[in-house]
Design an enzyme around this catalytic site. Structure first.
Site, PDB file in Angstrom:
ATOM      1  N   LYS A 112       0.895  -1.168   0.000  1.00  0.00           N
ATOM      2  CA  LYS A 112       0.000   0.000   0.000  1.00  0.00           C
ATOM      3  C   LYS A 112       0.925   1.207   0.000  1.00  0.00           C
ATOM      4  CE  LYS A 112      -3.395   2.368   3.004  1.00  0.00           C
ATOM      5  NZ  LYS A 112      -4.307   2.240   4.155  1.00  0.00           N
TER       6      LYS A 112
ATOM      7  N   GLU B  64      -3.347   7.109   2.166  1.00  0.00           N
ATOM      8  CA  GLU B  64      -3.678   7.345   3.574  1.00  0.00           C
ATOM      9  C   GLU B  64      -2.421   7.463   4.446  1.00  0.00           C
ATOM     10  OE1 GLU B  64      -6.479   4.154   4.453  1.00  0.00           O
ATOM     11  OE2 GLU B  64      -8.108   5.465   3.815  1.00  0.00           O
TER      12      GLU B  64
ATOM     13  N   ARG C 256      -1.354  -2.082  -4.520  1.00  0.00           N
ATOM     14  CA  ARG C 256      -2.749  -1.660  -4.332  1.00  0.00           C
ATOM     15  C   ARG C 256      -3.061  -0.357  -5.066  1.00  0.00           C
ATOM     16  NH1 ARG C 256      -4.691  -0.807   0.916  1.00  0.00           N
ATOM     17  NH2 ARG C 256      -6.609  -1.989   0.775  1.00  0.00           N
TER      18      ARG C 256
ATOM     19  N   ARG D 176     -13.202  11.925  -5.052  1.00  0.00           N
ATOM     20  CA  ARG D 176     -12.332  10.816  -4.623  1.00  0.00           C
ATOM     21  C   ARG D 176     -12.560   9.551  -5.467  1.00  0.00           C
ATOM     22  NH1 ARG D 176     -12.556   8.091   1.426  1.00  0.00           N
ATOM     23  NH2 ARG D 176     -12.040   6.000   0.753  1.00  0.00           N
TER      24      ARG D 176
ATOM     25  N   LYS E  12      -9.917  -2.447  -5.313  1.00  0.00           N
ATOM     26  CA  LYS E  12     -11.121  -2.723  -4.513  1.00  0.00           C
ATOM     27  C   LYS E  12     -12.340  -2.821  -5.426  1.00  0.00           C
ATOM     28  CE  LYS E  12      -9.625  -0.758  -0.113  1.00  0.00           C
ATOM     29  NZ  LYS E  12      -9.928   0.135   1.031  1.00  0.00           N
TER      30      LYS E  12
ATOM     31  N   ASP F  51     -14.938   2.706  -1.093  1.00  0.00           N
ATOM     32  CA  ASP F  51     -14.334   1.867  -0.053  1.00  0.00           C
ATOM     33  C   ASP F  51     -15.314   0.865   0.548  1.00  0.00           C
ATOM     34  OD1 ASP F  51     -12.401   0.923   1.581  1.00  0.00           O
ATOM     35  OD2 ASP F  51     -12.356   2.610   2.956  1.00  0.00           O
TER      36      ASP F  51
ATOM     37  N   GLU G 158     -16.230  -3.949   7.834  1.00  0.00           N
ATOM     38  CA  GLU G 158     -15.935  -2.601   8.325  1.00  0.00           C
ATOM     39  C   GLU G 158     -17.135  -1.663   8.207  1.00  0.00           C
ATOM     40  OE1 GLU G 158     -12.620  -0.832   6.259  1.00  0.00           O
ATOM     41  OE2 GLU G 158     -12.913   1.127   7.200  1.00  0.00           O
TER      42      GLU G 158
ATOM     43  N   HIS H 167     -21.027   5.991   2.403  1.00  0.00           N
ATOM     44  CA  HIS H 167     -20.056   6.634   3.283  1.00  0.00           C
ATOM     45  C   HIS H 167     -20.714   7.595   4.257  1.00  0.00           C
ATOM     46  CE1 HIS H 167     -16.157   8.232   4.494  1.00  0.00           C
ATOM     47  NE2 HIS H 167     -15.557   7.346   3.728  1.00  0.00           N
TER      48      HIS H 167
ATOM     49  N   TRP I 151     -13.308  12.710   3.792  1.00  0.00           N
ATOM     50  CA  TRP I 151     -13.536  11.829   4.937  1.00  0.00           C
ATOM     51  C   TRP I 151     -14.923  12.078   5.551  1.00  0.00           C
ATOM     52  CZ3 TRP I 151      -8.173  12.348   7.875  1.00  0.00           C
ATOM     53  CH2 TRP I 151      -7.234  11.513   7.234  1.00  0.00           C
TER      54      TRP I 151
HETATM   55  C1  GCV Z   1      -5.975  -0.840   6.172  1.00  0.00           C
HETATM   56  C2  GCV Z   1     -10.047   2.112   4.643  1.00  0.00           C
HETATM   57  C3  GCV Z   1     -10.014   1.565   6.039  1.00  0.00           C
HETATM   58  C4  GCV Z   1      -8.592   1.451   6.549  1.00  0.00           C
HETATM   59  C5  GCV Z   1      -7.801   0.596   5.575  1.00  0.00           C
HETATM   60  C6  GCV Z   1      -7.861   1.234   4.194  1.00  0.00           C
HETATM   61  C7  GCV Z   1      -7.150   0.401   3.149  1.00  0.00           C
HETATM   62  O1  GCV Z   1      -9.658   3.443   4.649  1.00  0.00           O
HETATM   63  O2  GCV Z   1     -10.786   2.361   6.884  1.00  0.00           O
HETATM   64  O3  GCV Z   1      -8.617   0.864   7.822  1.00  0.00           O
HETATM   65  O4  GCV Z   1      -6.471   0.457   5.990  1.00  0.00           O
HETATM   66  O5  GCV Z   1      -9.210   1.347   3.816  1.00  0.00           O
HETATM   67  O6  GCV Z   1      -7.804  -0.383   2.503  1.00  0.00           O
HETATM   68  O7  GCV Z   1      -5.943   0.548   2.999  1.00  0.00           O
END
Ligand code: GCV
Length: 722
Positions: free
Chosen positions: A309, A313, A346, A358, A382, A387, A415, A543, A565
């Site tokens: 990754k 973030e 990723r 985004r 993804k 997300d 999540e 979201h 966010w």
């Molecule tokens: C592992 C989202 C999640 C994060 C996660 C991120 C990712 O933002 O909230 O916890 O980080 O995705 O897939 O890298």
């Protein structure tokens, strides 16, 4: 001296009570779908036993050993057969071994079948040897044989006939991995089933039986790789202190066909290598990764490779040095290439410096690089562009990079779907994504075809699932969610399977073959995905969860430092309406799809209503297809979701007679929590949006029992997984 005890009828009654109780209380879910329940039907059991008197393993590899052990376990449990005590009896052998170990007379009978399997495929076939019927389980490799053995055991547990077997099957994807978001301190990011199962502190000397059972469970559904650590990585995993532990896990998993992969922190050359930079074009950095790869492969010759990754973030990446994703990925791919390793890079990226939608950023950053990645790089995407929401339109990158292998990333852990308390059957979500048509090469260009390589003739293929596994006794924190691990594995093997088939398989293996149980519970599972969409994010909302932990509703959140966010960024509710305009009058994210798809999404009349507010900002009094206004329709959808969960609970309540009380009560309690939380989502969201719509709740929608202020005041400082 021991006294002889005479059993009287009271003793016998007590004994009987003990047996009955241990049966009804006894199942803690640890055995997952590998229950190997006794086949009570005597005729069927007799029939099965008449085909298997003897196990005949061919070859002596560790994989064949574990295949034999599994057969012994399964056949003892289901048929009461005890091979260890009866060596060599009977003539009806179950023969299992790889192609090169088969006798000539067997090979000849299987010649054409071998043409139809790949390296990991298997054949299960009834054949005749010297006039006697035998069953052979074989493949090109021992791991193929192991997969066949698991399949055979599943046939018996499902009470399927085994008279005339001819099953020829192969996985359609090469890399089928779980991604553990497990930290070295044993917390699990977005994990809701306890702590990490990797006990780093006690490794390498202490071998938890869980490691073996984890490998068995994964092999039984064809998963062939595991990324042990979080994508938000700690570089320490690459130090000798941890590699020694990783090596032990790799040794345990190897016989089960499972490769170990690690997430590599891009800045590791600085953090653990003492270099001043991690610039991917710097010669010392290049050398550092090459040597690190060599060190890992010396310990673990079949190490799978790295997951990365980068520049996402806050994680470090090549862009920190003015380089790009291709520079970063290829540098690492070069390091593992001599050992046949791969890099999974990723595409989950979005930047605070990019003010565009985004949802557009990953496509904009990656698609221009099509064809530039080395051939041992898979770009991991993804399923949707934001997300892992309860429903997202498919990610526009699928189908759009014909020269780059794209692997799917699904999230098995929940999540954004109520954590492990909500019983949601995710194969339904996965199926919807895999079937989505990208139209990149005309109608029928489904995502399944992109990831299995057939759409663009891609050689390297793969899929990743963010694990929902933890230290809870039942592994997933909720027995019903074992189905998501199982279902992910089955779709990784064959992305064309239906959620319906998977639910059937899982229920039979996990609980019972009784149709009076299977049918209602299957329907409950199949409806559960739409239920969560309805009570959380109907009609394309997304979201709108609370901050940080992502538990519960938070559509009002607007105070976070990065605009994307904040839930208000996504729903854009105002007096005029609600929804994110992603058509050409808005962010124009739709231009990233093939023309046919973009045209469908752009036109409010053809845009599927389930995605309406994802793509359009819609007036509150807009008429939906059912004639209701948007406000009324949305409120009724929230109510529908609540009703669906209530129905799930009622269905489950009638299932008590069919399964053990342990799992029955566990799921019952969790469904009650889900029902409460569905109402919480409905009430909080509707009260909040009502401020903008200014309209009353329509008939049929229950009135909230709390105020919006109350919902806003709820805080969960210790919500799990954060
Ligand atoms: C592992 C989202 C999640 C994060 C996660 C991120 C990712 O933002 O909230 O916890 O980080 O995705 O897939 O890298």
């Amino acid at each position: 001296m021991l006294k002889k005890v005479r059993l009287n009828k009271h003793h016998l009654a007590l004994l009987l009570l003990f047996v009955v109780c241990s049966k009804s209380f006894g199942n803690d879910g640890y055995k997952l779908w590998l229950q190997y329940r006794f086949v009570e039907n005597e005729a069927l059991r007799g029939n099965y036993r008449s085909y298997i008197n003897k196990l005949m393993p061919l070859g002596d590899s560790k994989t064949i050993e574990v295949a034999e052990k599994e057969l012994e376990l399964g056949l003892k449990g289901m048929l009461g057969l005890d091979f260890l005590s009866k060596p060599g009896v009977g003539e009806k052998s179950l023969i299992f071994g790889e192609k090169s170990n088969l006798s000539k007379d067997i090979s000849i009978q299987l010649e054409s079948d071998f043409n139809n399997i790949n390296d990991e495929g298997f054949i299960i076939k009834s054949i005749s040897i010297k006039g006697k019927n035998q069953i052979v389980i074989t493949g090109n490799t021992d791991v193929g044989v192991l997969y066949g053995v698991y399949h055979f055991l599943q046939l018996l547990q499902s009470h399927k006939p085994i008279e005339q077997l001819k099953i020829v099957d192969s996985p359609k994807l090469k890399v089928r991995v779980l991604n553990h978001w497990d930290n070295l301190d044993r917390t699990v990011e977005r994990g809701y089933a306890g702590f990490s199962i990797w006990d780093w502190h006690r490794l390498p000397d202490y071998i938890d039986q869980r490691y073996v059972d984890y490998a068995r469970a994964n092999a039984s559904i064809g998963i062939n790789g595991t990324v042990l650590n979080n994508v938000n990585a700690n570089a320490l995993i690459l130090t000798p202190q941890y590699l020694e532990k990783v090596e032990v896990l790799a040794n345990i998993f190897r016989p089960y066909g499972i490769k170990v992969y690690l997430t590599a922190r891009f800045s590791a050359p600085i953090e653990i290598g003492g270099l001043p930079t991690a610039d991917p074009l710097d010669l010392d950095v290049i050398k550092w990764w090459q040597e690190k790869a060599k060190e890992i492969y010396t310990r673990i010759p079949d190490f799978g490779g790295f997951l990365v990754k980068a520049n996402s973030e806050g994680q470090p990446g090549p862009q920190n040095y003015g380089r790009n994703h291709v520079d970063g990925a290829n540098m690492m791919a070069n390091a593992v290439a001599p050992f046949k390793g791969i890099v999974m890079w990723r595409a989950f990226v979005y930047s605070e410096h990019d003010t565009t939608d985004r949802a557009k950023q990953a496509y904009s950053e990656f698609v221009p690089y099509d064809g530039q990645f080395k051939d041992n790089v898979l770009v991991q995407v993804k399923n949707g562009a934001i997300d892992f929401q309860p429903r997202e339109p498919f990610h526009p990158m699928f189908g759009a990079m014909p020269k780059t292998p794209l692997m799917m990333e699904f999230q098995i852990t929940q999540e954004y779907l109520g954590f492990s308390t909500h019983s949601i059957f995710l194969p339904k979500l996965f199926e919807e994504v895999l079937k989505a048509d990208t139209y990149r090469k005309g109608k029928g260009s489904t995502i399944a075809k992109d990831i299995d390589g057939s759409l663009h003739n891609k050689r390297l293929t793969g899929i990743a699932g963010v694990s929902n596994i933890g230290s809870d006794i039942n592994w997933t924190g909720n027995t019903m969610l074992q189905a998501n691990w199982y279902g992910y594995g089955r779709l990784a093997w064959n992305p064309y399977l239906s959620a319906n088939e998977i639910a059937d398989e899982w229920l039979v293996l996990t609980f019972s073959t009784n149709e009076s149980f299977i049918k209602p519970v299957k329907n409950m599972m199949l409806d559960s995905k739409e239920a969560v969409v309805n009570y959380m994010t109907p009609l394309g909302l997304h979201h709108i969860m609370d901050t940080g932990h992502h538990y519960g509703p938070g559509p009002w959140v607007s105070n976070l430092s990065r605009p994307e966010w904040n839930p208000v960024y996504y729903h854009k509710a105002d007096k005029n309406g609600i929804g994110f305009d992603r058509t050409p009058t808005g962010s124009n994210a739709t231009e990233q799809y093939a023309d046919e798809v973009a045209a469908k999404f752009n036109n409010i009349n053809t845009c599927p209503e389930e995605d309406l507010l994802w793509f359009h900002h819609v007036p509150w009094d807009y008429r939906l297809k059912n004639g209701k206004t948007l406000w009324d329709g949305m409120a009724l959808k929230y109510q529908e979701g609540v009703n669906q969960v209530e129905h799930m609970g009622k269905t489950w309540d009638t299932m008590e007679a069919y399964i053990d009380s342990g799992r029955f009560n566990e799921v019952k309690m969790l469904l009650n929590i889900q029902f409460k939380e569905a109402k919480w989502w409905r009430d909080a969201c509707l009260l909040y949006f009502q401020q903008f719509s200014g309209k009353p709740l329509p008939d049929g929608v229950e009135k909230p029992t709390q105020t919006l202020e109350y919902f806003k005041s709820l805080k969960f400082p210790f919500a799990p997984g954060n």
